[in-house]
Motif scaffolding. Structure first.
Motif, PDB file in Angstrom:
ATOM      1  N   ASP A 155       6.781   0.277   6.775  1.00 15.14           N
ATOM      2  CA  ASP A 155       6.057  -0.950   6.490  1.00 15.14           C
ATOM      3  C   ASP A 155       5.240  -0.753   5.222  1.00 15.14           C
ATOM      4  O   ASP A 155       4.361   0.111   5.158  1.00 15.14           O
ATOM      5  N   ALA A 156       5.524  -1.548   4.194  1.00 15.03           N
ATOM      6  CA  ALA A 156       4.813  -1.399   2.922  1.00 15.03           C
ATOM      7  C   ALA A 156       3.355  -1.801   3.032  1.00 15.03           C
ATOM      8  O   ALA A 156       2.534  -1.402   2.209  1.00 15.03           O
TER       9      ALA A 156
ATOM     10  N   TYR B  14      15.142   1.164  -0.486  1.00 15.33           N
ATOM     11  CA  TYR B  14      15.165  -0.202  -1.018  1.00 15.33           C
ATOM     12  C   TYR B  14      14.267  -1.116  -0.187  1.00 15.33           C
ATOM     13  O   TYR B  14      14.111  -0.934   1.022  1.00 15.33           O
ATOM     14  N   PRO B  15      13.658  -2.121  -0.846  1.00 16.00           N
ATOM     15  CA  PRO B  15      12.745  -3.019  -0.133  1.00 16.00           C
ATOM     16  C   PRO B  15      13.500  -4.157   0.542  1.00 16.00           C
ATOM     17  O   PRO B  15      14.575  -4.579   0.089  1.00 16.00           O
ATOM     18  N   VAL B  16      12.913  -4.649   1.625  1.00 16.13           N
ATOM     19  CA  VAL B  16      13.429  -5.820   2.337  1.00 16.13           C
ATOM     20  C   VAL B  16      12.292  -6.814   2.473  1.00 16.13           C
ATOM     21  O   VAL B  16      11.201  -6.462   2.955  1.00 16.13           O
ATOM     22  N   ILE B  17      12.529  -8.046   2.045  1.00 15.87           N
ATOM     23  CA  ILE B  17      11.498  -9.092   2.089  1.00 15.87           C
ATOM     24  C   ILE B  17      11.699  -9.911   3.352  1.00 15.87           C
ATOM     25  O   ILE B  17      12.780 -10.469   3.589  1.00 15.87           O
ATOM     26  N   THR B  18      10.672  -9.975   4.182  1.00 16.06           N
ATOM     27  CA  THR B  18      10.708 -10.777   5.406  1.00 16.06           C
ATOM     28  C   THR B  18       9.549 -11.772   5.367  1.00 16.06           C
ATOM     29  O   THR B  18       8.624 -11.633   4.561  1.00 16.06           O
ATOM     30  N   PRO B  19       9.542 -12.763   6.238  1.00 12.73           N
ATOM     31  CA  PRO B  19       8.430 -13.739   6.240  1.00 12.73           C
ATOM     32  C   PRO B  19       7.078 -13.106   6.550  1.00 12.73           C
ATOM     33  O   PRO B  19       6.040 -13.661   6.174  1.00 12.73           O
ATOM     34  N   GLN B  20       7.068 -11.968   7.251  1.00  9.89           N
ATOM     35  CA  GLN B  20       5.797 -11.346   7.613  1.00  9.89           C
ATOM     36  C   GLN B  20       5.274 -10.442   6.498  1.00  9.89           C
ATOM     37  O   GLN B  20       4.122 -10.527   6.090  1.00  9.89           O
ATOM     38  N   ARG B  21       6.132  -9.542   6.007  1.00  6.37           N
ATOM     39  CA  ARG B  21       5.709  -8.576   4.998  1.00  6.37           C
ATOM     40  C   ARG B  21       6.920  -7.920   4.370  1.00  6.37           C
ATOM     41  O   ARG B  21       8.059  -8.251   4.699  1.00  6.37           O
TER      42      ARG B  21
ATOM     43  N   TYR C 222       0.820  -1.212   0.000  1.00  4.68           N
ATOM     44  CA  TYR C 222       0.000   0.000   0.000  1.00  4.68           C
ATOM     45  C   TYR C 222       0.856   1.265   0.000  1.00  4.68           C
ATOM     46  O   TYR C 222       0.358   2.349  -0.306  1.00  4.68           O
ATOM     47  N   TYR C 223       2.121   1.120   0.369  1.00  4.29           N
ATOM     48  CA  TYR C 223       3.026   2.266   0.479  1.00  4.29           C
ATOM     49  C   TYR C 223       4.316   1.934  -0.259  1.00  4.29           C
ATOM     50  O   TYR C 223       4.917   0.881  -0.028  1.00  4.29           O
ATOM     51  N   GLY C 224       4.712   2.811  -1.197  1.00  4.25           N
ATOM     52  CA  GLY C 224       5.893   2.504  -1.992  1.00  4.25           C
ATOM     53  C   GLY C 224       6.496   3.738  -2.613  1.00  4.25           C
ATOM     54  O   GLY C 224       6.350   4.863  -2.111  1.00  4.25           O
ATOM     55  N   THR C 225       7.150   3.552  -3.750  1.00  3.04           N
ATOM     56  CA  THR C 225       7.875   4.640  -4.399  1.00  3.04           C
ATOM     57  C   THR C 225       7.091   5.297  -5.532  1.00  3.04           C
ATOM     58  O   THR C 225       7.540   6.296  -6.082  1.00  3.04           O
TER      59      THR C 225
END
Length: 886
Positions: free
Chosen positions: A616-617, A564-571, A474-477
């Motif tokens: 938090d994206a 930059y984005p970071v991918i985690t198991p939650q989001r 919902y939130y990005g660049t």
């Protein structure tokens, strides 16, 4: 329809129109209320009130101070107007009623005249403080820096936090006292000419009052001259040689400022003495002449020109040596360059110089250039027309127990890509509200194999561990409009539209008709108010671009252009590097750079990467972590806004593992270090070793690139680093490799400490730069022949960036080759990989095969020509043996 319902609808419509008009006309009440709701939705309610209160308390306090200064002086003046034994009744009958009324107002009209007049003057004088209140915060909360400036030995916190406010206060006090002196004198003069002739002797109190104001004005002026001495530390007259004061400023302008300060005070005191006694008038004239001479000389270029011509120019290094040293020391401190480590290398050539780790780390050499990978992602993983990959980022993740460098990008929503008939309000704000997921590919691929994917498609399932519980973005660049979720629409065939999940998202609750009315007025959008698809559980999501979001929360931070984005198991999270800046660091070179979200370049001569911001994206929450606790600027803001910034130890480990050296900071520091690594004033003056970023074959600067590998003699098995090749100005041969990252050479260094290491090549040996290697590749007949053949078969050859790697005492160059179809759909395809070392150039379909070819060629050359080159290490440099990549 019943009459009361029609009235209700008409009233609601009128309110919507009214609120829209109020918002459009700039009335801040609606904006203030919506901002308060927005800050509260992010759990920053206390911070919102602090910012509001600080601004108006500080500005209001200054206004009150100047109001009291003006009002009390006017009130005192009104007490002295007219001798005590003279009353209005004693005036002759011929005096007009207007004259009597004017005298009455001047003597007794303090509240009616002097109060509003004082308020107008106070607001006018204090107006600059309303726009500089954040500087005033640092004036109050900024700590000592613990570093002295090289000229006056003041703590640099005086310049960072105190001097800007002192300059502002001095100017306002000077203006206030000069205005008061003139105004009070005018009042006494008016009264003096209105009373009877026999009473025209000025009372002693009036004389004392004017004298005190004159002394206060003189002291304010003298303070200004003393502060101007510190402003000499920011002169740029000696550019481009060096920044800051030189021989002329120290030996001529600085004493003149002292003379101006002394003579203005002395002249004022002597003038008052003469006014009371009628004696020593010649001293007043003498002081005035000296004051005028000092002012004229200070603004004259004749004498400084003579000094420069006959003293400085004939002996520039000797005359300016100390001042160039001051500039070098201050600039290195301000840009944190003094801890840069230098590794001196005498380059060699041959297979025995290839590091043992080279073949093990081939799979982390990024042969896919992110500039070309964007088209691949868009064509192969866009999936829906409204999804867009805004930027391709580089990261490293642990995959199958091994750290591997990857390229990744988030699949964000881009409503401009919707068909024109779908560009309606409901689609833009209620239906197409968010992006979904990400794609990940290894940085290294083979040209003879299909593209490898570590994460792809909408299902977001991966055997490599990239499984995300809530992949909604919902939130990005992207430049995202506001969205309203959850809502009553029955949305199908759009990924991630589980309304039960969306209901818990941060945003401004639209929980009442009043809120709905205010928010529709804020957006000037009546459709929002009248939409029946918005219910009491709906939230409005606004400021969804992460740069805009962070800039709105903390406008005092400058932002890196590459979140930059970071991918985690939650989001999925975004990490945004943030900087504290100042243009007030004494004697430090000024830089200009346009940061994210800014329309104009910022000027600064001090920078620290003091904050890592996590967004938090999925829900838009924003967290600030202090990355550099020794920075006095962030210490000041942290004290002013308690609870806003968190300790870095509180950052979740998956996010901490992805922290990196910011590219903008690396560029800024290396631009400065390219000149300021020359610490000896004579070399600095000659600029004999000034560097520049390497140029490619098209004379464009080679942009720094990230690389994951091991550096010999460091404690970490893998380092994620920025690398930039540096060449002499105007030349193409390689001078040094600059490497920035979390590099630890000893156990005393924190794993999160970012620094720069310079691999500096001996000037006696030629090391080819990227443009020279490009020319060498062009000269290879086999490669040229193949490129010509490809260009004739419906495709176009594109050469990727040249990657420069230190290998032992030599340099390895890597260049990927892509093919792009000349047809309508242009998806770049990796075709070959070129490796070059020395004068050897080889090409094949994979790094492994090309490396084997290179090794075989070097063995032949080594057997024919034994190596004799040796490595040297200067005192104070890092390694006992040459660090190497990879």
């Amino acid at each position: 329809m019943q009459k009361w319902k029609r009235l209700l609808i008409a009233a609601a419509l009128a309110l919507v129109v009214l609120t829209s008009i109020l918002a459009a006309s700039g009335i801040p009440l609606i904006n203030l209320l919506v901002d308060y709701w927005w800050f509260s939705s992010l759990d920053y309610e206390g911070y919102f009130w602090l910012r509001l209160l600080y601004r108006y308390i500080l500005s209001g306090s200054v206004t009150l101070f100047f109001f009291l200064v003006f009002f009390l002086n006017f009130w005192v003046a009104s007490r002295f107007l007219g001798a005590e034994e003279i009353s209005l009744a004693s005036l002759p009958e011929k005096e007009t009623r207007r004259t009597k009324h004017l005298l009455h107002l001047l003597q007794a009209g303090s509240i009616r005249i002097y109060a509003p007049l004082s308020l107008i003057l106070a607001v006018t004088i204090a107006l600059p403080f309303y726009t500089h209140w954040e500087q005033a915060l640092l004036f109050i909360f900024g700590p000592e820096a613990g570093v002295a400036d090289p000229v006056y030995q003041e703590d640099v916190s005086f310049y960072l936090f105190r001097l800007p406010i002192f300059d502002l206060i001095q100017v306002e006090l000077q203006n206030a006292f000069i205005l008061l002196t003139l105004g009070i004198t005018l009042l006494y003069w008016i009264e003096h000419h209105l009373v009877p002739a026999k009473q025209r002797t000025w009372p002693p109190g009036a004389k004392m009052h004017i004298s005190a104001l004159a002394i206060a004005s003189a002291l304010a002026l003298a303070w200004g001259f003393i502060l101007d001495r510190h402003d000499l530390l920011y002169v740029d007259f000696h550019e481009p040689v060096f920044f800051g004061p030189g021989f002329v400023e120290h030996m001529f302008r600085d004493p003149l400022l002292w003379l101006s300060a002394i003579t203005v005070v002395a002249g004022t005191l002597l003038g008052i003495f003469y006014a009371y006694t009628g004696k020593r008038g010649w001293l007043v004239l003498f002081s005035g002449v000296f004051f005028l001479i000092s002012i004229l000389l200070e603004h004259s270029s004749y004498v400084p020109g003579l000094m420069d011509r006959f003293i400085v120019k004939p002996n520039p290094v000797k005359a300016e040596q100390a001042y160039m040293e001051d500039n070098i020391i201050a600039t290195q401190d301000a840009y944190y360059l003094q801890d840069i480590k230098t590794v001196d290398i005498t380059p060699g050539f041959g297979v025995d110089l290839i590091d043992a780790h080279t073949s093990e780390h081939l799979d982390n050499i990024p042969v896919w250039d992110t500039d070309f990978l964007d088209d691949v992602y868009q064509e192969m993983q866009g999936i829906r027309p409204y999804y867009n990959f805004t930027d391709i980022d580089v990261a490293r993740y642990t995959i199958n127990g091994k750290i591997e460098q990857v390229n990744l990008s988030t699949r964000e929503i881009n409503l401009e890509k919707l068909p024109e008939e779908a560009q309606n309000w409901e689609n833009r704000h209620l239906r197409y509200t968010h992006g979904f997921g990400a794609v990940v590919t290894p940085s290294t691929q083979n040209a003879d194999e299909p593209m490898k994917w570590l994460l792809r498609d909408i299902n977001m399932q991966s055997s490599m561990g990239f499984n995300v519980e809530n992949p909604d973005i919902y939130y990005g660049t992207e430049r995202l409009d506001y969205a309203i979720v959850p809502n009553r629409l029955n949305i199908v065939d759009i990924a991630g539209n589980d309304q039960s999940v969306n209901a818990g998202r941060t945003g401004i609750p639209i929980s009442s008709l009043f809120r709905k009315l205010i928010i529709s007025g804020y957006f000037r959008d009546e459709k929002l108010f009248f939409s029946v698809n918005i219910d009491q559980n709906s939230h409005v999501l606004m400021r969804r671009n992460i740069v805009e979001r962070v800039k709105t929360l903390t406008p005092f931070l400058a932002l890196d252009k590459d979140p930059y984005p970071v991918i985690t198991p939650q989001r999925i999270y975004w990490i945004q590097d943030a900087y504290t800046l100042s243009e007030e660091y004494p004697v430090s070179k000024i830089s200009r750079f346009t940061f994210a979200g800014d329309s104009q370049p910022s000027e600064f001569n001090y920078i620290r990467n003091s904050v890592k911001v996590v967004i938090d994206a999925f829900d838009g929450s924003v967290s600030y972590y202090i990355n550099n606790p020794s920075d006095p600027v962030i210490q000041g803001y942290s004290s002013a806004f308690p609870g806003l910034f968190k300790d870095m130890a509180l950052m979740p480990q998956p996010l901490k593992d992805q922290l990196r050296y910011p590219e903008d900071l690396f560029n800024i520091r290396m631009r400065i270090y390219a000149k300021y690594h020359q610490k000896d004033p004579s070399l600095f003056y000659q600029q004999a070793e000034t560097w520049d970023f390497s140029k490619d074959s098209e004379k464009k600067p080679v942009q720094p690139y990230y690389l994951t590998t091991h550096i010999q003699d460091t404690l970490d098995d893998e380092n994620f680093m920025l690398i930039a090749p540096m060449t002499p100005i105007g030349r193409s041969n390689l001078s040094a490799l600059a490497i920035g990252g979390n590099i630890r050479f000893d156990s005393n260094t924190s794993p999160l400490t970012s620094q720069i290491v310079i691999y500096k090549f001996n000037r006696e040996t030629q090391v080819d730069g990227p443009s020279q290697i490009s020319a060498l590749i062009d000269q290879d007949s086999e490669i040229s022949k193949l490129f010509s053949l490809w260009d004739q078969k419906g495709s176009h050859v594109i050469r990727g960036r040249i990657i420069t790697l230190p290998i032992g005492r030599s340099v390895l160059y890597v260049q990927p080759i892509y093919l792009v179809s000349t047809a309508h759909t242009k998806i770049p395809e990796l075709a070959r990989v070129i490796l070059s070392m020395g004068n050897v150039v080889v090409m094949d379909t994979s790094l492994e095969k090309t490396y084997d070819k290179l090794e075989a060629q070097l063995k032949k050359i080594t057997a024919a020509t034994p190596q004799t080159a040796a490595i040297t290490g200067k005192s104070g440099t890092v390694p006992s043996a040459p660090p190497s990549l990879p």
